[in-house]
Design a protein around this motif. Structure first.
Motif, PDB file in Angstrom:
ATOM      1  N   THR A  26       5.223   1.516   6.369  1.00  0.00           N
ATOM      2  CA  THR A  26       4.107   2.064   7.135  1.00  0.00           C
ATOM      3  C   THR A  26       4.194   3.582   7.264  1.00  0.00           C
ATOM      4  OG1 THR A  26       3.995   0.007   8.392  1.00  0.00           O
ATOM      5  CG2 THR A  26       2.877   1.905   9.336  1.00  0.00           C
ATOM      6  N   PRO A  30       1.230   6.333   3.438  1.00  0.00           N
ATOM      7  CA  PRO A  30       0.118   7.277   3.300  1.00  0.00           C
ATOM      8  C   PRO A  30       0.399   8.418   2.305  1.00  0.00           C
ATOM      9  CG  PRO A  30       0.415   6.713   5.601  1.00  0.00           C
ATOM     10  CD  PRO A  30       1.593   6.149   4.850  1.00  0.00           C
ATOM     11  N   GLU A  33       0.480   6.942  -1.167  1.00  0.00           N
ATOM     12  CA  GLU A  33      -0.870   6.614  -1.625  1.00  0.00           C
ATOM     13  C   GLU A  33      -1.556   7.851  -2.210  1.00  0.00           C
ATOM     14  OE1 GLU A  33      -4.834   4.211  -0.182  1.00  0.00           O
ATOM     15  OE2 GLU A  33      -3.536   5.070   1.366  1.00  0.00           O
ATOM     16  N   GLN A  34      -1.428   8.984  -1.551  1.00  0.00           N
ATOM     17  CA  GLN A  34      -2.041  10.218  -2.054  1.00  0.00           C
ATOM     18  C   GLN A  34      -1.407  10.643  -3.370  1.00  0.00           C
ATOM     19  OE1 GLN A  34      -4.847  11.881  -0.913  1.00  0.00           O
ATOM     20  NE2 GLN A  34      -4.550  12.709  -2.959  1.00  0.00           N
ATOM     21  N   ALA A  60       2.254  -2.477   4.044  1.00  0.00           N
ATOM     22  CA  ALA A  60       1.528  -1.209   3.860  1.00  0.00           C
ATOM     23  C   ALA A  60       1.756  -0.674   2.442  1.00  0.00           C
ATOM     24  CB  ALA A  60       1.981  -0.180   4.897  1.00  0.00           C
ATOM     25  N   VAL A  64      -1.053  -0.301  -0.923  1.00  0.00           N
ATOM     26  CA  VAL A  64      -1.232   0.889  -1.759  1.00  0.00           C
ATOM     27  C   VAL A  64      -1.129   0.510  -3.235  1.00  0.00           C
ATOM     28  CG1 VAL A  64      -0.229   3.121  -2.397  1.00  0.00           C
ATOM     29  CG2 VAL A  64      -0.412   2.491   0.014  1.00  0.00           C
TER      30      VAL A  64
END
Length: 124
Positions: A26, A30, A33-34, A60, A64
């Motif tokens: 988690t 993010p 993912e980018q 999480a 992705v």
């Protein structure tokens, strides 16, 4: 635990290799993912996720990866996972066996289950 990603490109063969080192959870999903999206946007014929040094994956992180797989497939390209450790492979086996079945009450229950399976596989 942190996640480090290293991207290497083979332009001649249209292959991108994304090496993961650490935990894809988690907290780290993010940023990963980018980073992965930047690679997928370049539309390489093959993007390989090298999981040799991946120690842990949560729901999480799986989201992705599955999102990127769907996107690359829609572009006519491929996303592959290589060098999975046994406990990471176990997570993918579980999800393959239950692809369309919601068997967990919530994300935390799923993460607890995945954590348990990875720990069990490490102890074998």
């Amino acid at each position: 635990m942190d996640l480090t990603t290293t991207v290497s490109i083979d332009e001649e063969n249209s292959v991108a290799r994304v090496a993961l080192d650490g935990a894809l959870n988690t907290d780290t999903a993010p940023a990963f993912e980018q980073r992965l999206q930047d690679v997928v946007d370049k539309r390489f014929a093959l993007t390989v996720l090298d999981m040799k040094d991946l120690d842990y994956i949560s729901s999480a992180g799986l989201r992705v990866i599955f999102k990127a797989a769907k996107q690359t497939r829609s572009q006519g390209n491929k996303l592959a996972a290589a060098n999975r450790k046994p406990h990471i492979d176990k997570v993918f086996e579980i999800l393959k066996a239950l692809p369309d079945m919601a068997v967990f009450a919530n994300e935390q229950e799923l993460d607890d289950y995945l954590d348990s399976m990875q720990r069990r596989a490490l102890d074998e």
